[in-house]
Design an enzyme around this catalytic site. Structure first.
Site, short mmCIF file in Angstrom:
data_model
loop_
_atom_site.label_atom_id
_atom_site.label_comp_id
_atom_site.label_asym_id
_atom_site.label_seq_id
_atom_site.Cartn_x
_atom_site.Cartn_y
_atom_site.Cartn_z
N ASP A 7 1.80 -0.81 7.40
CA ASP A 7 2.49 0.23 6.85
C ASP A 7 1.84 1.48 6.63
O ASP A 7 0.43 1.51 6.48
CB ASP A 7 3.32 0.01 5.55
CG ASP A 7 3.90 0.92 4.87
OD1 ASP A 7 4.69 1.45 5.37
OD2 ASP A 7 3.96 1.08 3.59
N ASP A 9 2.39 4.76 4.09
CA ASP A 9 2.47 5.45 2.93
C ASP A 9 2.16 4.37 1.92
O ASP A 9 2.79 3.29 1.56
CB ASP A 9 3.73 5.96 2.65
CG ASP A 9 4.28 7.05 3.48
OD1 ASP A 9 3.41 7.94 3.87
OD2 ASP A 9 5.50 7.12 4.13
N ASP A 179 2.61 -2.16 0.98
CA ASP A 179 2.50 -2.03 -0.63
C ASP A 179 4.07 -2.12 -1.00
O ASP A 179 4.13 -2.30 -2.44
CB ASP A 179 2.27 -0.61 -0.97
CG ASP A 179 3.21 0.36 -0.58
OD1 ASP A 179 3.81 1.00 -1.69
OD2 ASP A 179 3.47 0.65 0.76
#
Length: 217
Positions: A7, A9, A179
């Site tokens: 991922d 961001d 996250d």
């Protein structure tokens, strides 16, 4: 050799590139100051809590690009990435990327942000393969609409499966680093899921599932 998926961001970078880009568009005079930022932040809060329809976020945040060419946008994205995004690359993330490169793994970034942002940022990390939200162009200009399946929640799984078929790849032994609770659909189909600075919901799930929990700075 395995597939190492990241991922973007709050995983590879210490921030959200779409929110930072929204502020950049205000600085450029492409969007209307405080009201634009306030609405973007409201939508982002809903994203963080897993309540957002990504289509709504994209329609709003793409509105300043309507009628602009990809070349015009790329011209300002490059210095934006250099000045705003590069300083927030996680050192731990760059070390993890280097570890996978040394192992001969194939690296893919998959993000629920616009492709023109994700590809520019990934390129700075020396990652060339990207799945992100594609934008529609009409007569050489951005229309303000997206194109195809959005790389968000289950859409990440769908787009990844298409990519695997296209590139004759498999998920055998694959890694995924994220996250966000929004990436649970993809984390759950990966052999080696890793959570990075997870939100509370993802942390709880990772603890129950016995997934590695990483703290990147």
């Amino acid at each position: 050799m395995a597939l190492a998926i990241f991922d973007l961001d709050e995983t590879l970078i210490g921030g959200d590139c779409a929110s930072l880009w929204a502020r950049e568009m205000v600085k450029l005079g492409w969007a209307d100051g405080d009201s634009f930022i306030a609405r973007e932040q409201e939508l982002m809060r809903r994203y963080s809590s897993g309540e957002l329809a990504m289509e709504d976020y994209m329609v709003f945040t793409l509105s300043p690009l309507v009628g602009r060419t990809a070349e015009e946008v790329a011209h300002v994205v490059e210095p934006f990435v250099e000045d705003v995004i590069e300083p927030i690359f996680y050192s731990d993330a760059t070390r993890c990327l280097a570890k996978h490169r040394a192992a001969g793994d194939r690296i893919l970034v998959i993000s629920a942000s616009a492709h023109f942002l994700v590809s520019a940022i990934a390129s700075r990390l020396k990652v060339e393969e990207v799945l992100a939200i594609d934008l529609e162009e009409q007569h050489g200009h951005y229309s303000g609409c997206t194109r195809g399946v959005l790389t968000y929640r289950e859409g990440k799984v769908s787009r990844l499966r298409d990519w695997l078929h296209e590139h004759d790849e498999t998920l055998d032994g694959a890694y995924f680093y994220s996250d966000s609770r929004n990436d649970l659909p993809l984390l759950q189909v990966i052999d080696k899921p890793h959570v990075v600075n997870p939100d509370p919901t993802l942390r709880q799930h990772a603890q129950q599932a016995g997934w590695p929990i990483l703290s990147w700075r």
